[in-house]
Write an enzyme that holds these catalytic residues in place. Structure first.
Site, PDB file in Angstrom:
ATOM      1  N   TYR A 113     -16.269   2.830   7.968  1.00  0.00           N
ATOM      2  CA  TYR A 113     -14.803   2.881   8.012  1.00  0.00           C
ATOM      3  C   TYR A 113     -14.329   3.423   9.369  1.00  0.00           C
ATOM      4  O   TYR A 113     -13.481   2.821  10.033  1.00  0.00           O
ATOM      5  CB  TYR A 113     -14.291   3.754   6.863  1.00  0.00           C
ATOM      6  CG  TYR A 113     -12.801   4.005   6.863  1.00  0.00           C
ATOM      7  CD1 TYR A 113     -11.896   2.994   6.548  1.00  0.00           C
ATOM      8  CD2 TYR A 113     -12.288   5.271   7.170  1.00  0.00           C
ATOM      9  CE1 TYR A 113     -10.525   3.234   6.544  1.00  0.00           C
ATOM     10  CE2 TYR A 113     -10.921   5.516   7.158  1.00  0.00           C
ATOM     11  CZ  TYR A 113     -10.046   4.502   6.847  1.00  0.00           C
ATOM     12  OH  TYR A 113      -8.696   4.745   6.844  1.00  0.00           O
ATOM     13  N   GLY A 144       0.832  -1.209   0.000  1.00  0.00           N
ATOM     14  CA  GLY A 144       0.000   0.000   0.000  1.00  0.00           C
ATOM     15  C   GLY A 144       0.863   1.254   0.000  1.00  0.00           C
ATOM     16  O   GLY A 144       2.095   1.189  -0.085  1.00  0.00           O
ATOM     17  N   LYS A 167     -12.293   1.307  12.218  1.00  0.00           N
ATOM     18  CA  LYS A 167     -10.920   1.722  12.567  1.00  0.00           C
ATOM     19  C   LYS A 167     -10.822   2.010  14.069  1.00  0.00           C
ATOM     20  O   LYS A 167      -9.831   1.678  14.703  1.00  0.00           O
ATOM     21  CB  LYS A 167     -10.491   2.947  11.755  1.00  0.00           C
ATOM     22  CG  LYS A 167     -10.256   2.698  10.276  1.00  0.00           C
ATOM     23  CD  LYS A 167      -9.075   1.781   9.981  1.00  0.00           C
ATOM     24  CE  LYS A 167      -7.738   2.416  10.251  1.00  0.00           C
ATOM     25  NZ  LYS A 167      -6.619   1.507   9.823  1.00  0.00           N
ATOM     26  N   ALA A 174      -5.131  -2.320   5.690  1.00  0.00           N
ATOM     27  CA  ALA A 174      -6.455  -1.864   6.124  1.00  0.00           C
ATOM     28  C   ALA A 174      -7.421  -1.958   4.953  1.00  0.00           C
ATOM     29  O   ALA A 174      -7.008  -2.108   3.800  1.00  0.00           O
ATOM     30  CB  ALA A 174      -6.388  -0.407   6.597  1.00  0.00           C
ATOM     31  N   TYR A 175      -8.711  -1.867   5.275  1.00  0.00           N
ATOM     32  CA  TYR A 175      -9.745  -1.666   4.260  1.00  0.00           C
ATOM     33  C   TYR A 175      -9.925  -0.164   4.173  1.00  0.00           C
ATOM     34  O   TYR A 175     -10.427   0.466   5.106  1.00  0.00           O
ATOM     35  CB  TYR A 175     -11.042  -2.361   4.689  1.00  0.00           C
ATOM     36  CG  TYR A 175     -12.122  -2.344   3.629  1.00  0.00           C
ATOM     37  CD1 TYR A 175     -12.394  -3.488   2.882  1.00  0.00           C
ATOM     38  CD2 TYR A 175     -12.861  -1.193   3.370  1.00  0.00           C
ATOM     39  CE1 TYR A 175     -13.385  -3.479   1.899  1.00  0.00           C
ATOM     40  CE2 TYR A 175     -13.838  -1.177   2.385  1.00  0.00           C
ATOM     41  CZ  TYR A 175     -14.099  -2.318   1.664  1.00  0.00           C
ATOM     42  OH  TYR A 175     -15.073  -2.306   0.694  1.00  0.00           O
ATOM     43  N   ASP A 182      -1.841 -12.946   5.214  1.00  0.00           N
ATOM     44  CA  ASP A 182      -3.191 -12.392   5.351  1.00  0.00           C
ATOM     45  C   ASP A 182      -3.400 -12.086   6.835  1.00  0.00           C
ATOM     46  O   ASP A 182      -3.404 -13.003   7.662  1.00  0.00           O
ATOM     47  CB  ASP A 182      -4.202 -13.428   4.839  1.00  0.00           C
ATOM     48  CG  ASP A 182      -5.639 -12.953   4.979  1.00  0.00           C
ATOM     49  OD1 ASP A 182      -5.868 -11.898   5.621  1.00  0.00           O
ATOM     50  OD2 ASP A 182      -6.531 -13.638   4.460  1.00  0.00           O
ATOM     51  N   THR A 192      -7.004   6.641  11.834  1.00  0.00           N
ATOM     52  CA  THR A 192      -7.528   7.671  10.931  1.00  0.00           C
ATOM     53  C   THR A 192      -8.271   8.806  11.645  1.00  0.00           C
ATOM     54  O   THR A 192      -8.824   8.606  12.736  1.00  0.00           O
ATOM     55  CB  THR A 192      -8.505   6.997   9.940  1.00  0.00           C
ATOM     56  OG1 THR A 192      -9.195   8.002   9.199  1.00  0.00           O
ATOM     57  CG2 THR A 192      -9.552   6.157  10.657  1.00  0.00           C
TER      58      THR A 192
HETATM   59  N1  NAP Z   1      -5.434   6.702   2.571  1.00  0.00           N
HETATM   60  C1  NAP Z   1      -5.774   7.675   3.419  1.00  0.00           C
HETATM   61  O1  NAP Z   1      -6.119   8.800   3.029  1.00  0.00           O
HETATM   62  C2  NAP Z   1      -5.706   7.408   4.895  1.00  0.00           C
HETATM   63  C3  NAP Z   1      -6.118   8.428   5.774  1.00  0.00           C
HETATM   64  C4  NAP Z   1      -6.048   8.195   7.140  1.00  0.00           C
HETATM   65  C5  NAP Z   1      -5.599   6.984   7.623  1.00  0.00           C
HETATM   66  N2  NAP Z   1      -5.231   5.992   6.740  1.00  0.00           N
HETATM   67  C6  NAP Z   1      -4.759   4.725   7.316  1.00  0.00           C
HETATM   68  O2  NAP Z   1      -3.385   4.608   6.974  1.00  0.00           O
HETATM   69  C7  NAP Z   1      -3.049   3.224   6.813  1.00  0.00           C
HETATM   70  C8  NAP Z   1      -2.333   3.036   5.495  1.00  0.00           C
HETATM   71  O3  NAP Z   1      -3.200   3.470   4.448  1.00  0.00           O
HETATM   72  P1  NAP Z   1      -2.798   3.337   2.920  1.00  0.00           P
HETATM   73  O4  NAP Z   1      -3.447   4.464   2.202  1.00  0.00           O
HETATM   74  O5  NAP Z   1      -1.328   3.091   2.821  1.00  0.00           O
HETATM   75  O6  NAP Z   1      -3.578   2.000   2.565  1.00  0.00           O
HETATM   76  P2  NAP Z   1      -3.606   1.216   1.168  1.00  0.00           P
HETATM   77  O7  NAP Z   1      -2.754   1.932   0.167  1.00  0.00           O
HETATM   78  O8  NAP Z   1      -5.038   0.923   0.864  1.00  0.00           O
HETATM   79  O9  NAP Z   1      -2.833  -0.131   1.544  1.00  0.00           O
HETATM   80  C9  NAP Z   1      -3.383  -1.143   2.331  1.00  0.00           C
HETATM   81  C10 NAP Z   1      -2.695  -2.428   1.944  1.00  0.00           C
HETATM   82  O10 NAP Z   1      -3.219  -3.470   2.760  1.00  0.00           O
HETATM   83  C11 NAP Z   1      -3.378  -4.602   1.917  1.00  0.00           C
HETATM   84  N3  NAP Z   1      -4.311  -5.579   2.451  1.00  0.00           N
HETATM   85  C12 NAP Z   1      -5.643  -5.676   2.243  1.00  0.00           C
HETATM   86  N4  NAP Z   1      -6.140  -6.758   2.862  1.00  0.00           N
HETATM   87  C13 NAP Z   1      -5.104  -7.371   3.480  1.00  0.00           C
HETATM   88  C14 NAP Z   1      -4.983  -8.532   4.271  1.00  0.00           C
HETATM   89  N5  NAP Z   1      -6.042  -9.315   4.556  1.00  0.00           N
HETATM   90  N6  NAP Z   1      -3.757  -8.883   4.748  1.00  0.00           N
HETATM   91  C15 NAP Z   1      -2.684  -8.124   4.447  1.00  0.00           C
HETATM   92  N7  NAP Z   1      -2.725  -7.004   3.703  1.00  0.00           N
HETATM   93  C16 NAP Z   1      -3.931  -6.623   3.227  1.00  0.00           C
HETATM   94  C17 NAP Z   1      -3.875  -3.994   0.625  1.00  0.00           C
HETATM   95  O11 NAP Z   1      -3.798  -4.917  -0.432  1.00  0.00           O
HETATM   96  P3  NAP Z   1      -4.877  -4.770  -1.661  1.00  0.00           P
HETATM   97  O12 NAP Z   1      -4.604  -3.443  -2.288  1.00  0.00           O
HETATM   98  O13 NAP Z   1      -4.544  -5.950  -2.508  1.00  0.00           O
HETATM   99  O14 NAP Z   1      -6.230  -4.833  -1.014  1.00  0.00           O
HETATM  100  C18 NAP Z   1      -2.908  -2.831   0.480  1.00  0.00           C
HETATM  101  O15 NAP Z   1      -1.698  -3.222  -0.131  1.00  0.00           O
HETATM  102  C19 NAP Z   1      -4.355   2.454   6.949  1.00  0.00           C
HETATM  103  O16 NAP Z   1      -4.463   1.998   8.271  1.00  0.00           O
HETATM  104  C20 NAP Z   1      -5.425   3.503   6.717  1.00  0.00           C
HETATM  105  O17 NAP Z   1      -6.630   3.182   7.386  1.00  0.00           O
HETATM  106  C21 NAP Z   1      -5.270   6.178   5.411  1.00  0.00           C
END
Ligand code: NAP
Length: 284
Positions: free
Chosen positions: A126, A10, A130, A61-62, A37, A102
Site C-alpha cells: 500500500y 468513499g 501510494k 484508492a485501494y 473508472d 498517506t
Molecule cells: N482510510 C484511511 O485511514 C486513510 C489513511 C491515510 C490516507 N488515506 C487516503 O485517503 C484517500 C481517501 O480514503 P478513504 O478512506 O476515503 O477511501 P475509501 O473510503 O476506501 O474510498 C475509496 C473510494 O474509491 C472507490 N474506487 C475504487 N476503485 C475505483 C476506481 N477504479 N475508479 C473510481 N473509484 C474507485 C471505492 O469504491 P469501492 O468501495 O466500490 O471499491 C471507494 O468508493 C485515499 O487516497 C487513501 O489512500 C486513507
C-alpha cells in the site's frame, strides 16, 4: 471552479459531497467507479475535457492495507497508475489536481513529526504504491498538490471508529495496540482543508494534514468508548506483536501540518473535538 471528485462514495468523497453544499460557487462532478473508472484512460480524458474540469480531486484508492500485500497488481493500478492517468489528463486540459496520499509512505521509525521533505521509505505494498502515485501526479501535472493524511474516519463507510463502537457494544473486553502512535483525522476536516486550498488557489507541492494532537490506537479507542457512552467494555493495551497484521504498520506516523496551516491559513481542530462531532452525527 469546475471540480471532478473521484472515489466520491468513499469516506473522503462523501465528505467532499457534504461540503459542496457550503461551496455553491463551484460546479462539482462527483464520480465513483460506476460513473468513472479512474483506471480507464480514455474515459478519464473524455470526462475531464468534456466537462471543462479545472480541478481534479482524487479520493479514489485501494485502501485495504493488508489485502494489498496479496493484490499488488490491482493496488498498483489504482494507487499508482490511475493517479498518473488523472494527472496527465488534468495537465492536458490545464487543470490542477489534488492527490490524497498517506502516512504509510513513511516506515514510522521517526520520533518527531514527519515533515513533507522527510525522505519517504514505505514498507508495505500500500505504502509503495501510494508513493508511486504521488510521483506520477507531481511529475505529470504542473498544478498538483499531494496531501498526505492518516487514520481517516468519517460517518461514511467502514472505519476504526465505527468498528470500535460496534465491538464495544458487543464485547466485555477488547485488546488494542498502544505502541503505534499517530493522529486521527476526521474526513470532514480534511475535506474542509481541500476546499480551502481550492478556494484560495492551488499552491503546488506536498502537504501533510491530520487533526491536531497525538495518541495511540488504544487511547483513541478509550476516547471513542467514553464519548459514545460505552461503559461495559474494558479496553486492554496490546503490543503490536500481540496483534499481528499482514502489512507492517508505522510505529510513529505523526504528520507535521505546519506547511498546510500556514499556506492556506487553516485552523485544525484537536482530534478529540472532531471525534465528538463525528460520534454525535453517527447517533442521530
Ligand atoms: N482510510 C484511511 O485511514 C486513510 C489513511 C491515510 C490516507 N488515506 C487516503 O485517503 C484517500 C481517501 O480514503 P478513504 O478512506 O476515503 O477511501 P475509501 O473510503 O476506501 O474510498 C475509496 C473510494 O474509491 C472507490 N474506487 C475504487 N476503485 C475505483 C476506481 N477504479 N475508479 C473510481 N473509484 C474507485 C471505492 O469504491 P469501492 O468501495 O466500490 O471499491 C471507494 O468508493 C485515499 O487516497 C487513501 O489512500 C486513507
Amino acid at each position: 471552479m469546475r471540480i471532478l471528485v473521484t472515489g466520491a462514495n468513499g469516506q473522503l468523497g462523501n465528505e467532499m459531497q457534504v461540503l459542496a453544499k457550503e461551496n455553491p460557487q463551484h460546479t462539482c462532478f462527483f464520480t465513483d467507479v460506476q460513473e468513472l473508472d479512474i483506471c480507464d484512460e480514455q474515459a478519464v480524458q473524455k470526462c475531464i475535457a468534456e466537462n471543462g474540469i479545472e480541478v481534479v480531486v482524487n479520493c479514489a484508492a485501494y485502501t485495504a492495507v493488508d489485502k494489498a500485500e496479496d493484490n499488488e497488481e490491482l493496488c498498483r493500478k489504482l494507487n499508482q497508475e490511475a493517479p498518473g492517468i488523472l494527472a496527465r489528463a488534468a495537465q492536458a486540459n490545464g487543470a490542477a489536481m489534488i492527490q490524497v496520499s498517506t502516512d504509510y509512505v513513511f516506515d514510522g521509525t521517526a520520533h518527531i513529526p514527519y515533515k513533507e521533505d522527510c525522505p519517504p521509505c514505505p514498507n508495505s505494498v500500500y505504502g509503495f504504491t501510494k508513493l508511486g502515485g504521488e510521483k506520477e501526479v507531481m511529475q505529470n501535472c504542473e498544478k498538483a498538490m499531494v496531501i498526505r493524511t492518516a487514520w481517516l474516519y468519517s460517518i461514511y463507510g467502514n472505519n476504526f471508529v465505527k468498528t470500535m463502537i460496534r465491538l464495544g457494544r458487543e464485547r466485555e473486553s477488547l485488546g488494542v495496540v498502544f505502541d503505534q502512535i499517530g493522529t486521527p483525522t476526521y474526513a470532514n476536516d480534511l475535506a474542509l482543508a481541500i476546499y480551502a486550498a481550492i478556494n484560495q488557489g492551488i499552491v503546488p507541492g506536498i502537504y501533510h494534514f491530520s487533526d491536531e494532537g497525538v495518541c495511540s490506537w488504544y487511547d483513541f479507542t478509550v476516547a471513542i468508548h467514553r464519548i459514545a457512552g460505552i461503559t461495559t467494555c474494558k479496553v486492554n493495551p496490546l503490543h503490536t506483536d500481540e496483534y499481528p497484521a499482514k502489512a507492517p504498520r508505522p510505529h510513529y506516523s505523526v504528520l507535521d501540518k505546519t506547511k498546510i496551516k500556514k499556506t492556506f491559513g487553516i485552523e485544525v481542530p484537536h482530534w478529540e473535538k472532531s471525534l465528538v462531532e463525528c460520534i454525535k452525527k453517527l447517533e442521530v
